[in-house]
Write a protein that holds these residues in place. Structure first.
Motif, PDB file in Angstrom:
ATOM      1  N   TYR A 177      32.732  45.007  40.906  1.00  0.00           N
ATOM      2  CA  TYR A 177      33.642  44.641  41.981  1.00  0.00           C
ATOM      3  C   TYR A 177      32.928  44.522  43.325  1.00  0.00           C
ATOM      4  CZ  TYR A 177      36.483  46.878  38.426  1.00  0.00           C
ATOM      5  OH  TYR A 177      37.033  47.260  37.243  1.00  0.00           O
ATOM      6  N   PRO A 235      40.311  45.547  33.328  1.00  0.00           N
ATOM      7  CA  PRO A 235      39.848  44.459  32.467  1.00  0.00           C
ATOM      8  C   PRO A 235      40.888  44.069  31.425  1.00  0.00           C
ATOM      9  CG  PRO A 235      38.901  46.515  31.728  1.00  0.00           C
ATOM     10  CD  PRO A 235      39.682  46.830  32.968  1.00  0.00           C
ATOM     11  N   LYS A 288      38.775  37.603  38.172  1.00  0.00           N
ATOM     12  CA  LYS A 288      40.173  37.908  38.447  1.00  0.00           C
ATOM     13  C   LYS A 288      40.422  37.778  39.945  1.00  0.00           C
ATOM     14  CE  LYS A 288      43.604  41.363  37.146  1.00  0.00           C
ATOM     15  NZ  LYS A 288      43.781  42.719  36.584  1.00  0.00           N
ATOM     16  N   PHE A 336      31.997  45.487  34.009  1.00  0.00           N
ATOM     17  CA  PHE A 336      32.668  44.816  35.099  1.00  0.00           C
ATOM     18  C   PHE A 336      32.050  45.267  36.411  1.00  0.00           C
ATOM     19  CE2 PHE A 336      34.920  48.724  35.879  1.00  0.00           C
ATOM     20  CZ  PHE A 336      35.177  49.232  34.616  1.00  0.00           C
ATOM     21  N   SER A 382      37.328  40.688  41.207  1.00  0.00           N
ATOM     22  CA  SER A 382      36.854  41.464  40.062  1.00  0.00           C
ATOM     23  C   SER A 382      36.166  40.527  39.083  1.00  0.00           C
ATOM     24  CB  SER A 382      38.028  42.160  39.362  1.00  0.00           C
ATOM     25  OG  SER A 382      38.795  42.886  40.282  1.00  0.00           O
ATOM     26  N   GLY A 428      44.131  45.451  40.198  1.00  0.00           N
ATOM     27  CA  GLY A 428      43.234  44.308  40.166  1.00  0.00           C
ATOM     28  C   GLY A 428      41.918  44.534  39.481  1.00  0.00           C
ATOM     29  N   ASP A 429      41.490  45.783  39.349  1.00  0.00           N
ATOM     30  CA  ASP A 429      40.185  46.005  38.756  1.00  0.00           C
ATOM     31  C   ASP A 429      40.251  46.331  37.268  1.00  0.00           C
ATOM     32  OD1 ASP A 429      39.801  49.383  40.130  1.00  0.00           O
ATOM     33  OD2 ASP A 429      41.399  48.413  38.995  1.00  0.00           O
ATOM     34  N   ASP A 440      42.458  38.553  43.250  1.00  0.00           N
ATOM     35  CA  ASP A 440      43.072  39.812  43.642  1.00  0.00           C
ATOM     36  C   ASP A 440      44.592  39.761  43.649  1.00  0.00           C
ATOM     37  OD1 ASP A 440      43.616  41.765  46.496  1.00  0.00           O
ATOM     38  OD2 ASP A 440      42.865  42.523  44.605  1.00  0.00           O
ATOM     39  N   PHE A 479      33.986  40.227  35.281  1.00  0.00           N
ATOM     40  CA  PHE A 479      33.861  40.876  33.981  1.00  0.00           C
ATOM     41  C   PHE A 479      32.916  40.066  33.089  1.00  0.00           C
ATOM     42  CE2 PHE A 479      37.504  43.596  34.810  1.00  0.00           C
ATOM     43  CZ  PHE A 479      38.221  42.870  35.734  1.00  0.00           C
TER      44      PHE A 479
END
Lengths: 111, 113
Positions: A51, B101, A92, A49, A32, B98-99, A94, A34
């Motif tokens: 993915y 913010p 981020k 964001f 992810s 996980g997604d 996972d 951002f």
């Protein structure tokens, strides 16, 4: 060591131009991504964001992700002086809850 | 909208004092974080918590401790403030998937004299 790299800038663009901000990351497990904007003396605020590989558009902002190249970018169309800020890239992994931030790119939009 | 509230915008404390920074979020987020931000060093994670009474050390936990007795509240404690802890402190929260913010509070500018 998980790393996120950005050019510190300053990146200067004229008003109305496209600003292109780049970010690379070291961990292939990153899932992810951002983008945050931070004005001087203020806290970071989420812009968008992404993915999945490819482009994601939100108004004047477009995020681009290329996982094979471990590269994520933010394009700002029709840049305005109010876009002048530091832009932080965050990644981020996972399997964890932690975010890894880049050092930020300072953008200056000249009127 | 997610709201993350930090109790103080500006604080001035003396060396050796015990300092409490409070953070409250109103969106039932599992995860909460404390960062400090210094010019040229970027955002550095001090501690985070993924559940009540749970805590994990971040990159720079020395000189700090945390407390999470309730899900919505995450406190950062400077046991004995020192001048090198003068900084901007940022609290943030997120959901577990996980997604999700990070959502930041307004920050606390701490000066230790």
């Amino acid at each position: 060591q998980k790393e996120v790299e950005q050019n510190s800038g300053p990146l200067s663009v004229p008003e109305g131009a496209i600003a292109s901000l780049n970010c690379t990351y070291s961990d292939r497990g990153s899932q992810s991504f951002f983008w945050y904007r931070q004005y001087s003396g203020k806290s970071p605020e989420l812009i968008m964001f992404i993915y999945s590989n490819g482009d994601k558009e939100d108004g004047r902002f477009t995020a681009q992700l290329n996982k094979a190249s471990q590269y994520v970018s933010l394009l700002i169309r029709d840049s305005q002086p109010s876009d002048s800020a530091t832009y932080l890239c965050a990644v981020k992994i996972d399997y964890g809850q932690n975010f890894v931030f880049g050092p930020g790119t300072r953008l200056s939009v000249l009127p | 909208d997610v709201k993350v509230t930090q109790s103080s915008r500006y604080l001035v404390k003396r060396t050796g004092e015990k300092v409490f920074l409070e953070c409250v979020q109103d969106m039932d987020h599992e995860n909460m974080f404390w960062y400090r931000q210094d010019p040229g060093l970027g955002l550095r994670l001090i501690y985070f918590s993924y559940d009540v009474k749970m805590k994990e050390k971040g990159d720079i936990p020395e000189g700090y401790s945390v407390s999470r007795e309730k899900k919505e509240r995450f406190s950062l404690i400077l046991e004995s403030a020192s001048t090198n802890q003068t900084s901007m402190y940022l609290c943030a929260s997120s959901l577990s998937p996980g997604d999700s913010p990070l959502h930041f509070g307004n920050g606390t500018r701490l000066t230790v004299t």
